[in-house]
Design a protein around this motif. Structure first.
Motif, PDB file in Angstrom:
ATOM      1  N   ILE A   1       0.913  -1.167  -0.053  1.00  0.00           N
ATOM      2  CA  ILE A   1      -0.092  -0.031   0.018  1.00  0.00           C
ATOM      3  C   ILE A   1       1.019   1.360  -0.191  1.00  0.00           C
ATOM      4  CG2 ILE A   1      -1.681   1.307   1.367  1.00  0.00           C
ATOM      5  CD1 ILE A   1      -2.675  -1.208   2.295  1.00  0.00           C
ATOM      6  N   THR A   2       1.828   1.276   1.008  1.00  0.00           N
ATOM      7  CA  THR A   2       2.584   2.456   1.108  1.00  0.00           C
ATOM      8  C   THR A   2       3.485   2.675  -0.345  1.00  0.00           C
ATOM      9  OG1 THR A   2       3.197   1.987   3.321  1.00  0.00           O
ATOM     10  CG2 THR A   2       4.815   3.503   2.219  1.00  0.00           C
ATOM     11  N   ALA A   3       4.070   1.610  -1.136  1.00  0.00           N
ATOM     12  CA  ALA A   3       4.722   1.601  -2.348  1.00  0.00           C
ATOM     13  C   ALA A   3       3.790   2.077  -3.317  1.00  0.00           C
ATOM     14  CB  ALA A   3       5.450   0.513  -2.519  1.00  0.00           C
ATOM     15  N   SER A   4       2.569   1.676  -3.199  1.00  0.00           N
ATOM     16  CA  SER A   4       1.700   2.122  -4.420  1.00  0.00           C
ATOM     17  C   SER A   4       1.374   3.767  -4.561  1.00  0.00           C
ATOM     18  CB  SER A   4       0.219   1.327  -4.614  1.00  0.00           C
ATOM     19  OG  SER A   4      -0.438   1.527  -3.324  1.00  0.00           O
ATOM     20  N   LEU A   5       1.043   4.276  -2.999  1.00  0.00           N
ATOM     21  CA  LEU A   5       0.768   5.803  -2.855  1.00  0.00           C
ATOM     22  C   LEU A   5       2.002   6.421  -2.828  1.00  0.00           C
ATOM     23  CD1 LEU A   5      -1.547   5.198   0.252  1.00  0.00           C
ATOM     24  CD2 LEU A   5      -2.185   5.606  -2.054  1.00  0.00           C
ATOM     25  N   ILE A   6       3.093   6.071  -3.024  1.00  0.00           N
ATOM     26  CA  ILE A   6       4.368   6.747  -3.047  1.00  0.00           C
ATOM     27  C   ILE A   6       4.370   6.944  -4.764  1.00  0.00           C
ATOM     28  CG2 ILE A   6       7.031   6.605  -3.384  1.00  0.00           C
ATOM     29  CD1 ILE A   6       6.932   5.183  -0.532  1.00  0.00           C
ATOM     30  N   LEU A   7       4.073   6.034  -5.484  1.00  0.00           N
ATOM     31  CA  LEU A   7       4.077   6.163  -6.979  1.00  0.00           C
ATOM     32  C   LEU A   7       2.841   6.833  -7.404  1.00  0.00           C
ATOM     33  CD1 LEU A   7       5.559   2.819  -7.952  1.00  0.00           C
ATOM     34  CD2 LEU A   7       6.772   4.732  -7.834  1.00  0.00           C
ATOM     35  N   ILE A   8       1.668   6.911  -6.919  1.00  0.00           N
ATOM     36  CA  ILE A   8       0.419   7.328  -7.372  1.00  0.00           C
ATOM     37  C   ILE A   8      -0.253   8.000  -6.378  1.00  0.00           C
ATOM     38  CG2 ILE A   8      -1.582   6.784  -8.550  1.00  0.00           C
ATOM     39  CD1 ILE A   8      -0.454   4.432  -9.803  1.00  0.00           C
ATOM     40  N   GLU A   9      -0.188   9.353  -6.246  1.00  0.00           N
ATOM     41  CA  GLU A   9      -0.838  10.144  -5.396  1.00  0.00           C
ATOM     42  C   GLU A   9      -2.203   9.526  -5.129  1.00  0.00           C
ATOM     43  OE1 GLU A   9      -0.522  14.728  -3.372  1.00  0.00           O
ATOM     44  OE2 GLU A   9      -0.126  14.260  -5.369  1.00  0.00           O
ATOM     45  N   PRO A  10      -2.811   9.573  -3.881  1.00  0.00           N
ATOM     46  CA  PRO A  10      -4.323   9.449  -3.786  1.00  0.00           C
ATOM     47  C   PRO A  10      -5.023  10.588  -4.042  1.00  0.00           C
ATOM     48  CG  PRO A  10      -3.356   9.112  -1.705  1.00  0.00           C
ATOM     49  CD  PRO A  10      -2.096   9.612  -2.619  1.00  0.00           C
ATOM     50  N   PRO A  11      -6.400  10.638  -4.192  1.00  0.00           N
ATOM     51  CA  PRO A  11      -7.133  11.739  -4.073  1.00  0.00           C
ATOM     52  C   PRO A  11      -7.482  12.212  -2.891  1.00  0.00           C
ATOM     53  CG  PRO A  11      -8.557   9.657  -4.591  1.00  0.00           C
ATOM     54  CD  PRO A  11      -7.077   9.275  -4.648  1.00  0.00           C
ATOM     55  N   GLY A  12      -7.741  13.366  -2.382  1.00  0.00           N
ATOM     56  CA  GLY A  12      -8.137  13.871  -1.229  1.00  0.00           C
ATOM     57  C   GLY A  12      -6.797  13.692  -0.056  1.00  0.00           C
ATOM     58  N   ASP A  13      -7.244  13.780   1.106  1.00  0.00           N
ATOM     59  CA  ASP A  13      -6.400  13.703   2.330  1.00  0.00           C
ATOM     60  C   ASP A  13      -5.737  12.420   2.286  1.00  0.00           C
ATOM     61  OD1 ASP A  13      -5.202  15.131   4.796  1.00  0.00           O
ATOM     62  OD2 ASP A  13      -6.137  13.344   5.500  1.00  0.00           O
ATOM     63  N   LEU A  14      -4.475  12.284   2.506  1.00  0.00           N
ATOM     64  CA  LEU A  14      -3.751  11.055   2.537  1.00  0.00           C
ATOM     65  C   LEU A  14      -3.994  10.087   3.594  1.00  0.00           C
ATOM     66  CD1 LEU A  14      -1.622   8.884   1.351  1.00  0.00           C
ATOM     67  CD2 LEU A  14       0.047  10.274   2.383  1.00  0.00           C
ATOM     68  N   THR A  15      -3.994  10.898   4.824  1.00  0.00           N
ATOM     69  CA  THR A  15      -4.419  10.287   6.217  1.00  0.00           C
ATOM     70  C   THR A  15      -6.070   9.653   6.006  1.00  0.00           C
ATOM     71  OG1 THR A  15      -2.956  11.549   7.214  1.00  0.00           O
ATOM     72  CG2 THR A  15      -4.502  10.312   8.408  1.00  0.00           C
ATOM     73  N   ASP A  16      -6.681  10.460   5.581  1.00  0.00           N
ATOM     74  CA  ASP A  16      -8.049   9.751   5.569  1.00  0.00           C
ATOM     75  C   ASP A  16      -8.158   8.791   4.538  1.00  0.00           C
ATOM     76  OD1 ASP A  16      -8.815  11.979   7.338  1.00  0.00           O
ATOM     77  OD2 ASP A  16      -9.601  13.449   5.822  1.00  0.00           O
ATOM     78  N   PHE A  17      -7.643   8.838   3.381  1.00  0.00           N
ATOM     79  CA  PHE A  17      -7.605   7.830   2.481  1.00  0.00           C
ATOM     80  C   PHE A  17      -7.261   6.521   3.144  1.00  0.00           C
ATOM     81  CE2 PHE A  17      -5.967   5.416  -1.263  1.00  0.00           C
ATOM     82  CZ  PHE A  17      -6.866   5.457  -2.040  1.00  0.00           C
ATOM     83  N   LEU A  18      -5.998   6.536   3.841  1.00  0.00           N
ATOM     84  CA  LEU A  18      -5.622   5.320   4.426  1.00  0.00           C
ATOM     85  C   LEU A  18      -6.323   4.892   5.418  1.00  0.00           C
ATOM     86  CD1 LEU A  18      -1.632   6.276   4.739  1.00  0.00           C
ATOM     87  CD2 LEU A  18      -2.414   4.146   3.569  1.00  0.00           C
ATOM     88  N   GLY A  19      -6.879   5.546   6.381  1.00  0.00           N
ATOM     89  CA  GLY A  19      -7.869   5.201   7.544  1.00  0.00           C
ATOM     90  C   GLY A  19      -9.015   4.622   6.972  1.00  0.00           C
ATOM     91  N   GLU A  20      -9.625   5.031   5.863  1.00  0.00           N
ATOM     92  CA  GLU A  20     -10.971   4.990   5.456  1.00  0.00           C
ATOM     93  C   GLU A  20     -10.970   3.158   5.665  1.00  0.00           C
ATOM     94  OE1 GLU A  20     -14.749   4.806   4.289  1.00  0.00           O
ATOM     95  OE2 GLU A  20     -13.426   6.379   4.895  1.00  0.00           O
TER      96      GLU A  20
END
Length: 213
Positions: free
Chosen positions: A173-192
């Motif tokens: 998950i960490t590697a994919s988010l480093i390469l492709i920025e998620p929409p919206g707030d990162l912490t909220d995206f992970l926490g969902e």
């Protein structure tokens, strides 16, 4: 209570390529600045030599060609990142601290000047790096995370799951988010999804039997 003093992360870093000696830091710092300025593909040994104020022969003798410099720089910065993990974790380890840690790692990786330059201008190089080096790097990073999640699972602060599988998921998950920025707030995206998945389930209350009179 979990404690940084019992988190065995430094030993797990031994699975990574060796940490370059500190004497090479001036050379690798110059390499990093050149990569961030010109890009990896456009940087030459002469650029690094000029940045450092030495001749090309000195650079070749100390840190090799550009590809070797890139590998040394990646090894050094990986060690620095993993060595800093215990100080970045909120104890006791729980779902929220795991989410916060992953968010911090993703933000700091994306803010690294060399990676930021590659993400902006040299994505094709990232593709070749992913195909060649990332599988082994992710395996080593998983090894580094297993003690962390095992400790938290064992103390009941994370849901009971296979610690190796969980570490694999967190690293990927960490590697994919480093390469492709998620929409919206990162912490909220992970926490969902991670907060519910990592939260321990409360034991069901014992059933009460009716007494027959």
């Amino acid at each position: 209570m979990d404690s940084p003093s019992v988190l065995p992360l430094p030993e797990s870093i031994q699975g990574f390529p060796p940490l370059p000696p500190a004497s090479l830091d001036p050379f690798l710092d110059a390499t990093s600045r050149c990569f961030a300025r010109y890009g990896v593909r456009r940087t030459s040994v002469q650029d690094v030599a000029q940045e450092l104020g030495v001749n090309r022969t000195t650079v070749y003798r100390q840190v090799g060609n550009i590809e070797q410099q890139a590998m040394l720089l990646a090894a050094r910065d990986s060690h620095r990142l993993l060595s800093s993990l215990p100080g970045r974790i909120s104890f006791p380890i729980g779902p929220r601290s795991v989410v916060d840690l992953l968010a911090t790692l993703v933000r700091e990786a994306r803010a690294h000047p060399v990676l930021a330059k590659m993400l902006a201008d040299e994505r094709d190089l990232i593709g070749s790096f992913v195909a060649r080096d990332v599988p082994d790097l992710m395996e080593r990073a998983t090894t580094a995370f297993v003690p962390l999640v095992s400790l938290a699972i064992g103390t009941g602060n994370l849901a009971r799951r296979d610690p190796v599988a969980l570490a694999q998921w967190l690293v990927r998950i960490t590697a994919s988010l480093i390469l492709i920025e998620p929409p919206g707030d990162l912490t909220d995206f992970l926490g969902e999804l991670l907060i519910p998945a990592l939260t321990p389930t409360s034991p069901a209350p014992p059933s009460r039997r009716r007494r027959l009179r």
